[in-house]
Design a protein around this motif. Structure first.
Motif, PDB file in Angstrom:
ATOM      1  N   ILE A 139      47.241  18.404  46.979  1.00 40.91           N
ATOM      2  CA  ILE A 139      46.226  17.466  46.493  1.00 40.91           C
ATOM      3  C   ILE A 139      46.602  16.982  45.094  1.00 40.91           C
ATOM      4  N   ILE A 140      47.053  17.896  44.239  1.00 42.67           N
ATOM      5  CA  ILE A 140      47.484  17.527  42.886  1.00 42.67           C
ATOM      6  C   ILE A 140      48.617  16.508  42.965  1.00 42.67           C
ATOM      7  N   SER A 141      49.601  16.743  43.820  1.00 40.13           N
ATOM      8  CA  SER A 141      50.729  15.813  43.973  1.00 40.13           C
ATOM      9  C   SER A 141      50.255  14.438  44.415  1.00 40.13           C
TER      10      SER A 141
ATOM     11  N   GLU B 293      49.115   8.657  42.907  1.00 39.20           N
ATOM     12  CA  GLU B 293      48.167   7.537  42.835  1.00 39.20           C
ATOM     13  C   GLU B 293      47.713   7.248  41.401  1.00 39.20           C
ATOM     14  N   ASN B 294      48.283   7.988  40.437  1.00 40.76           N
ATOM     15  CA  ASN B 294      47.917   7.839  39.020  1.00 40.76           C
ATOM     16  C   ASN B 294      46.421   8.046  38.782  1.00 40.76           C
ATOM     17  N   ILE B 295      45.856   9.018  39.484  1.00 44.35           N
ATOM     18  CA  ILE B 295      44.439   9.346  39.314  1.00 44.35           C
ATOM     19  C   ILE B 295      44.343  10.500  38.321  1.00 44.35           C
ATOM     20  N   GLN B 296      43.633  10.260  37.244  1.00 45.69           N
ATOM     21  CA  GLN B 296      43.494  11.245  36.176  1.00 45.69           C
ATOM     22  C   GLN B 296      42.533  12.349  36.592  1.00 45.69           C
ATOM     23  N   LEU B 297      42.878  13.581  36.238  1.00 51.14           N
ATOM     24  CA  LEU B 297      42.007  14.711  36.507  1.00 51.14           C
ATOM     25  C   LEU B 297      40.910  14.765  35.455  1.00 51.14           C
TER      26      LEU B 297
ATOM     27  N   PRO C 124      35.742   7.914  43.520  1.00 52.90           N
ATOM     28  CA  PRO C 124      35.558   6.548  43.010  1.00 52.90           C
ATOM     29  C   PRO C 124      34.161   6.252  42.469  1.00 52.90           C
ATOM     30  N   ASP C 125      33.159   7.029  42.891  1.00 52.31           N
ATOM     31  CA  ASP C 125      31.795   6.806  42.428  1.00 52.31           C
ATOM     32  C   ASP C 125      31.394   7.727  41.286  1.00 52.31           C
TER      33      ASP C 125
END
Length: 138
Positions: free
Chosen positions: A84-86, A91-95, A121-122
């Protein structure tokens, strides 16, 4: 078969949320009513429903503005958080909270989690964890 407690998240954009949960996080679609902006999703033993605001019934207790779900996080146990982290990194989604090892007291023992938090996203907070096991209190 659904669990005894399955949260239903009111969402703004069904296609965007469905993509996030399935393609990026790895949830499976158990069933959906796309015409209503609804899907029942699972990942291992975890189950969640997403429902687009205004497409069918929306039980609204206050103003629906981003970030939704303030004051709650959903803990989701997985075998390993690495995949999931990978996917999130690709996707360049920040934690929201970077990966950490955290030990919690459970009566006379400690239970360990390797965990992180990400917002969907919400704005709902999702806390994915893998177990590090248990040990006696030190």
């Amino acid at each position: 078969v659904s669990n005894s407690l399955v949260p239903e998240l009111s969402i703004i954009d069904f296609k965007k949320s469905l993509d996030f949960y399935t393609r990026i996080l790895g949830f499976s679609i158990e069933y959906q009513r796309a015409e209503e902006g609804f899907a029942f999703l699972s990942l291992g033993d975890a189950q969640i429903m997403i429902d687009q605001i205004g497409e069918s019934r929306t039980w609204q207790t206050g103003e629906m503005k981003h970030p939704l779900g303030q004051g709650i996080n959903f803990q989701i146990r997985v075998d390993s958080i690495d995949e999931i982290i990978s996917s999130l990194k690709r996707e360049n989604i920040q934690l929201f909270l970077d990966v950490e090892e955290k030990w919690y007291r459970k009566n006379d023992r400690q239970v360990g989690n390797r965990q992180f938090l990400v917002q969907d996203p919400d704005g709902y907070l999702l806390r994915f964890f893998e177990s590090l096991g248990e040990k006696p209190l030190s």
